[in-house]
Motif scaffolding. Structure first.
Motif, PDB file in Angstrom:
ATOM      1  N   ILE D  26       1.466  63.333  -5.352  1.00 23.80           N
ATOM      2  CA  ILE D  26       2.331  64.461  -5.963  1.00 23.80           C
ATOM      3  C   ILE D  26       2.030  64.207  -7.482  1.00 23.80           C
ATOM      4  O   ILE D  26       2.079  65.288  -8.331  1.00 23.80           O
ATOM      5  CB  ILE D  26       3.677  64.065  -5.623  1.00 23.80           C
ATOM      6  CG1 ILE D  26       3.703  64.290  -4.195  1.00 23.80           C
ATOM      7  CG2 ILE D  26       4.400  65.037  -6.438  1.00 23.80           C
ATOM      8  CD1 ILE D  26       3.201  65.638  -3.522  1.00 23.80           C
ATOM      9  N   PHE D  29      -0.236  66.600  -9.459  1.00 22.88           N
ATOM     10  CA  PHE D  29       0.414  68.192  -9.547  1.00 22.88           C
ATOM     11  C   PHE D  29       1.436  68.046 -10.727  1.00 22.88           C
ATOM     12  O   PHE D  29       2.145  69.359 -10.662  1.00 22.88           O
ATOM     13  CB  PHE D  29       0.692  68.717  -8.440  1.00 22.88           C
ATOM     14  CG  PHE D  29      -0.444  68.441  -7.253  1.00 22.88           C
ATOM     15  CD1 PHE D  29      -1.420  69.543  -7.178  1.00 22.88           C
ATOM     16  CD2 PHE D  29      -0.299  67.658  -6.329  1.00 22.88           C
ATOM     17  CE1 PHE D  29      -2.564  69.434  -6.393  1.00 22.88           C
ATOM     18  CE2 PHE D  29      -1.351  67.444  -5.239  1.00 22.88           C
ATOM     19  CZ  PHE D  29      -2.220  68.377  -5.346  1.00 22.88           C
ATOM     20  N   GLN D  32       3.492  71.453 -12.117  1.00 20.53           N
ATOM     21  CA  GLN D  32       3.576  72.491 -11.115  1.00 20.53           C
ATOM     22  C   GLN D  32       4.875  72.379 -10.180  1.00 20.53           C
ATOM     23  O   GLN D  32       5.252  71.163 -10.015  1.00 20.53           O
ATOM     24  CB  GLN D  32       2.265  72.497 -10.150  1.00 20.53           C
ATOM     25  CG  GLN D  32       1.086  72.880 -10.804  1.00 20.53           C
ATOM     26  CD  GLN D  32      -0.306  72.700  -9.886  1.00 20.53           C
ATOM     27  OE1 GLN D  32      -0.797  71.699 -10.056  1.00 20.53           O
ATOM     28  NE2 GLN D  32      -0.833  73.830  -8.973  1.00 20.53           N
ATOM     29  N   VAL D  34       5.864  72.013  -6.528  1.00 22.17           N
ATOM     30  CA  VAL D  34       5.165  71.315  -5.361  1.00 22.17           C
ATOM     31  C   VAL D  34       5.848  71.640  -4.113  1.00 22.17           C
ATOM     32  O   VAL D  34       7.042  71.086  -4.234  1.00 22.17           O
ATOM     33  CB  VAL D  34       4.562  69.961  -5.401  1.00 22.17           C
ATOM     34  CG1 VAL D  34       3.826  69.583  -4.055  1.00 22.17           C
ATOM     35  CG2 VAL D  34       3.649  69.816  -6.428  1.00 22.17           C
ATOM     36  N   VAL D  36       6.232  70.617  -0.192  1.00 20.61           N
ATOM     37  CA  VAL D  36       5.656  69.794   0.872  1.00 20.61           C
ATOM     38  C   VAL D  36       6.108  70.139   2.204  1.00 20.61           C
ATOM     39  O   VAL D  36       7.341  69.987   2.356  1.00 20.61           O
ATOM     40  CB  VAL D  36       5.771  68.070   0.712  1.00 20.61           C
ATOM     41  CG1 VAL D  36       5.127  67.303   1.774  1.00 20.61           C
ATOM     42  CG2 VAL D  36       5.121  67.695  -0.728  1.00 20.61           C
ATOM     43  N   GLN D  58       1.812  79.544   0.361  1.00 21.30           N
ATOM     44  CA  GLN D  58       0.424  79.784   0.050  1.00 21.30           C
ATOM     45  C   GLN D  58       0.074  80.777  -0.671  1.00 21.30           C
ATOM     46  O   GLN D  58      -0.807  81.089  -1.587  1.00 21.30           O
ATOM     47  CB  GLN D  58      -0.592  79.099   0.962  1.00 21.30           C
ATOM     48  CG  GLN D  58      -1.860  78.559   0.334  1.00 21.30           C
ATOM     49  CD  GLN D  58      -2.786  77.980   1.263  1.00 21.30           C
ATOM     50  OE1 GLN D  58      -2.580  78.339   2.574  1.00 21.30           O
ATOM     51  NE2 GLN D  58      -4.076  77.398   0.998  1.00 21.30           N
ATOM     52  N   SER D  63      -1.431  79.660  -7.344  1.00 22.06           N
ATOM     53  CA  SER D  63      -1.688  78.119  -6.870  1.00 22.06           C
ATOM     54  C   SER D  63      -1.383  77.317  -8.033  1.00 22.06           C
ATOM     55  O   SER D  63      -1.062  76.222  -8.015  1.00 22.06           O
ATOM     56  CB  SER D  63      -2.949  78.017  -6.289  1.00 22.06           C
ATOM     57  OG  SER D  63      -4.061  78.167  -7.098  1.00 22.06           O
ATOM     58  N   GLN D  67       1.970  74.668  -5.647  1.00 21.88           N
ATOM     59  CA  GLN D  67       1.162  74.024  -4.844  1.00 21.88           C
ATOM     60  C   GLN D  67       1.780  73.542  -3.327  1.00 21.88           C
ATOM     61  O   GLN D  67       2.875  72.832  -3.338  1.00 21.88           O
ATOM     62  CB  GLN D  67       0.741  72.543  -5.535  1.00 21.88           C
ATOM     63  CG  GLN D  67      -0.408  71.692  -4.777  1.00 21.88           C
ATOM     64  CD  GLN D  67      -1.473  72.472  -4.624  1.00 21.88           C
ATOM     65  OE1 GLN D  67      -2.295  73.167  -5.262  1.00 21.88           O
ATOM     66  NE2 GLN D  67      -2.132  72.571  -3.357  1.00 21.88           N
ATOM     67  N   ILE D  69       1.313  71.443   0.018  1.00 20.68           N
ATOM     68  CA  ILE D  69       0.703  70.398   0.630  1.00 20.68           C
ATOM     69  C   ILE D  69       1.603  69.886   2.004  1.00 20.68           C
ATOM     70  O   ILE D  69       2.503  70.206   2.082  1.00 20.68           O
ATOM     71  CB  ILE D  69       1.296  68.984  -0.502  1.00 20.68           C
ATOM     72  CG1 ILE D  69       0.811  69.197  -1.833  1.00 20.68           C
ATOM     73  CG2 ILE D  69       0.791  67.714   0.184  1.00 20.68           C
ATOM     74  CD1 ILE D  69      -0.732  68.916  -2.155  1.00 20.68           C
TER      75      ILE D  69
END
Lengths: 181, 181, 181, 181
Positions: D26, D29, D32, D34, D36, D58, D63, D67, D69
């Motif tokens: 992580i 990134f 950004q 993120v 998950v 997404q 992006s 992001q 994940i």
């Protein structure tokens, strides 16, 4: 054009069965309409469309009228779609109808029942009449009104055992009170 | 318990018709299975569930097998669900099947056809057999597999005109090539 | 290219209001983020997509953070989409947020608010910031994650009362061209 | 009551990664937002709800802003939800975002990342801010408008690079108890 074996007798070639104590044979359901849902556990269309349809079929008809059977026909990723993985899948998705494992081929990626009846892929829906003959061999998604109409029509057909004695029985499952499912 | 007139002859009592040049009479469709979708244009369940089902029925069966008819049975908000408002609704929702306006009652909020056959409300789905008899009178949402099975069974029944001459015709709409819709 | 008036002050021009005791003015909601759902009662896309979204917005945010307002902007079938018909529609669809009737034009089929801010049709979704400025003017269906992100961003902006101290903080991800994701 | 570690730094403890050439961290990134998506390949709710949401996230954001994940946190059926099986699953479901395998525990069925941050099960959605702190730790299905609002708010926050000048700005709408809508 191939006729997909429609109109001919149908039988499963399986190595293993879940949700039942003995091996699954279509012949054991003679007299009922049987719907076979052919799937792979890692096939997205099977999970999103085929599986809800199979559960809906199981709930929409009396089990002595319509029997739902699963057939796990693995033609890719054989190393991870094993019977053990299928058992976990059946547990997690709470499937309660009998499910057979299509016999793997010695010579090909395509298992034996899938090859014998030329299924187009997964999901495939098979409908078998009261006499054990294949009447629908359909690959992909399907219209529920049309599938219901096929089943309704097959339910009206006499099974081979009782055909003679019921010859004078009139129009079948509908009477003045309505049409029974 | 009321039997909802199932098993008896059915006819619409209508004042006006859309998407057709003459008044709608169920008698004119003798020999076909007829599905009547009873609705009100401002009924949320009719718009969200009933209307898509009516369109799906129209697309799933051949029109010489199954005829879809709409029946606008207004029992509330009469002053705004007028024939003119219905005409705009039909245009906006791109309905192409024949639609009849149930005859308003002089003595009650409930229109004449709705009262005569004791519809439970809107949406109601009626299924009428090849001989013009009411076979299903269902209020609310409905399972498409079960509805398809009823239609499939009724399609197998002979119509009164052709019953004698076709008596020796065997199992109907399924043959070695498959089951046709 | 037209800028759809994004970034400029917004006000409704209405003749009549439902679900509220006084005329609806956007100015009365200063300090809140306001979402205006522009619709016609006989517009299929409004009923199937816009209306569920408006109800979802009303339930997803606290009413002192986000205020949902309906605006009935009739540009066709004026004779049947009257205020009386709208009142029956509001009752049947159980809408509880305030709904205004866009003022009909003397010279055109397009009502006054719709014309002034150049809405693309119905459904249109407008988002107005805490200071009363139009920040989104979107015709058609919309991505809920993106709409949520716009609202989340606007909720973080200071209202006019506290603006002085933050005067040098530029307006973030929204400008005259719109709010960017 | 447990605070689910919201507000504290978050890092994945993983043994293997797919759709990327190096191990997923992580920390890589930083700057950004993120998201998950914690899942198991044989978890029905993950496949029906979580996976479409992850794909939608997404596609809905740039992006370099957001992001996505995946984290495969297996706590049951370990023998069949292997990395090889996951690889087939990723291929069949056409997942293109980076996916990490949560490190199995030596002492428990629950893998290391899941245990460290007390995930409630699968699917779980985590949102991590531009500075690498956990801001949402949500088990089960989630409202897209509310999730969008959280992301929209976090996108407005400064990243660590620009933090000094805003040091006195407290963390906004999220605190140790979670992120409020």
């Amino acid at each position: 054009m191939l006729n997909n074996h429609v109109g001919r007798p149908f039988e499963i070639n399986a190595t293993k069965s879940f949700n039942t104590e003995k091996n699954i044979k279509i012949a054991d359901f003679r007299g009922q309409v049987v719907v076979v849902y052919v799937f792979q556990m890692l096939c997205p269309g099977c999970v999103s469309h085929g599986l809800p349809l199979a559960k809906n079929l199981q709930q929409s008809f009396r089990s002595d009228d319509v029997q739902v059977i699963g057939l796990h026909s693995v033609f890719e990723h054989h190393e991870v779609m094993t019977p053990s993985a299928l058992e976990a899948f059946i547990h997690e998705y709470r499937l309660t109808f009998p499910i057979a494992v299509d016999t793997p081929s010695q010579h090909s990626n395509v298992p034996e029942t899938m090859k014998a009846y030329q299924f187009g892929g997964t999901p495939t829906l098979l409908v078998i009449d009261r006499q054990g003959r294949l009447r629908l061999n359909h690959f992909g998604s399907i219209n529920e009104l049309q599938l219901g109409a096929i089943i309704g029509s097959l339910l009206d057909e006499k099974s081979v055992q009782t055909q003679t004695e019921d010859a004078d029985e009139s129009s079948g499952r509908c009477d003045d009170e309505g049409c029974r499912i």
